[in-house]
Design an enzyme around this catalytic site. Structure first.
Site, PDB file in Angstrom:
ATOM      1  N   CYS A  92      -0.803   3.628  -6.704  1.00 30.08           N
ATOM      2  CA  CYS A  92      -1.599   2.948  -5.676  1.00 30.08           C
ATOM      3  C   CYS A  92      -1.715   1.512  -6.154  1.00 30.08           C
ATOM      4  O   CYS A  92      -1.949   1.272  -7.345  1.00 30.08           O
ATOM      5  CB  CYS A  92      -2.981   3.594  -5.563  1.00 30.08           C
ATOM      6  SG  CYS A  92      -4.169   2.611  -4.610  1.00 30.08           S
ATOM      7  N   CYS A 116       0.866  -1.174   0.000  1.00 34.91           N
ATOM      8  CA  CYS A 116       0.000   0.000   0.000  1.00 34.91           C
ATOM      9  C   CYS A 116       0.902   1.222   0.000  1.00 34.91           C
ATOM     10  O   CYS A 116       1.711   1.395   0.918  1.00 34.91           O
ATOM     11  CB  CYS A 116      -0.868  -0.029   1.264  1.00 34.91           C
ATOM     12  SG  CYS A 116      -1.759   1.508   1.589  1.00 34.91           S
TER      13      CYS A 116
END
Length: 264
Positions: A184, A76
């Site tokens: 992302c 992440c």
């Protein structure tokens, strides 16, 4: 005596980290994988700094102890940009993070670089340091969107992408950049759709393969590559559209999602 396979913990707020898992498992199918997504606090791009750090540390340290983990991947970007130093200080095993691929993008771009990320990654000093250090000669256009994260979550559950909506979100980059960074881990899940909107002329890059190479190097495990390791997945809250999600997870080799509540 059978050699015990190394066990990798992959952490994300949602299913985005599965894009990283796919890259790692392609190189190391024989390893055991434990994936946890902290959907109770999703989306991470909108969390307070201290809340994010305490959640990631609590979840990762407890799972490392409970499951005898050999290596952690924080899949992440939002979490990686702030939690890696403190997490590494707490653990004795390697912790691999994800950072937006601005450095390679800058060397590949002729015109300008687009960074598509979460609102938190876009504003984080870490990201601006990367841009300042590696992209001095190329302009960088930034888009911070939580909606794109949701779209990736929806797509994994079999829902169609609304191209008008996607076009509206990506509009600032259209005809302005020749390389775009998927900043992302959710975004490689909708890479084909992003490519369609930005056009084939734009090169899309993400950090997935680089992470997989790093994991392979750190573990230096070969093992029996014909043997598939265990694939377990946990979530901190009951996932939405759980049935549809489990269908997608089964295709990736996972057993159904198990509930792992966070107790802080």
């Amino acid at each position: 005596m059978a050699h015990q396979q190394a066990k990798i913990l992959i952490f994300d707020s949602g299913v985005g980290g599965l894009s990283v898992y796919k890259e790692i498992v392609a190189k190391c199918p024989q390893l055991d994988y434990l994936y946890i997504f902290d959907n109770q606090a999703y989306p991470y791009g909108e969390l307070e700094h201290d809340v994010l750090v305490s959640r990631v540390e609590a979840l990762v340290t407890s799972l490392v102890a409970q499951y005898a983990i050999d290596l952690v991947v924080i899949a992440c970007n939002t979490a990686s940009t702030i939690v890696l130093p403190s997490l590494r200080a707490k653990l004795s095993i390697p912790v691999v993070g994800v950072v937006p691929a601005i450095k390679p993008a800058s060397s590949l771009a002729n015109q300008a670089v687009g960074l598509i990320a979460t609102p938190a990654t876009i504003t984080r000093p870490y990201t601006h340091d990367l841009i300042r250090n590696f992209s001095q000669r190329k302009p960088v256009e930034l888009i911070g969107s939580t909606r794109l994260v949701d779209m990736a979550e929806e797509k994994l559950r079999g829902q169609a992408i609304d191209f008008n909506e996607l076009h509206a979100i990506l509009a600032p980059l259209i005809n302005k950049v020749d390389v775009a960074v998927l900043g992302c881990t959710h975004f490689p899940l909708i890479k084909a759709e992003i490519q369609q909107v930005l056009s084939e002329k734009v090169m899309l890059i993400d950090s997935g393969e680089a992470i997989a190479r790093r994991v392979e190097t750190l573990l230096a495990t070969k093992g029996d590559e014909n043997q598939m390791g265990k694939r377990e997945i946990l979530s901190t809250a009951p996932p939405w559209e759980e049935g549809a999600l489990n269908i997608a997870l089964e295709e990736l080799g996972f057993t159904p999602v198990r509930y792992y509540p966070l107790e802080i």
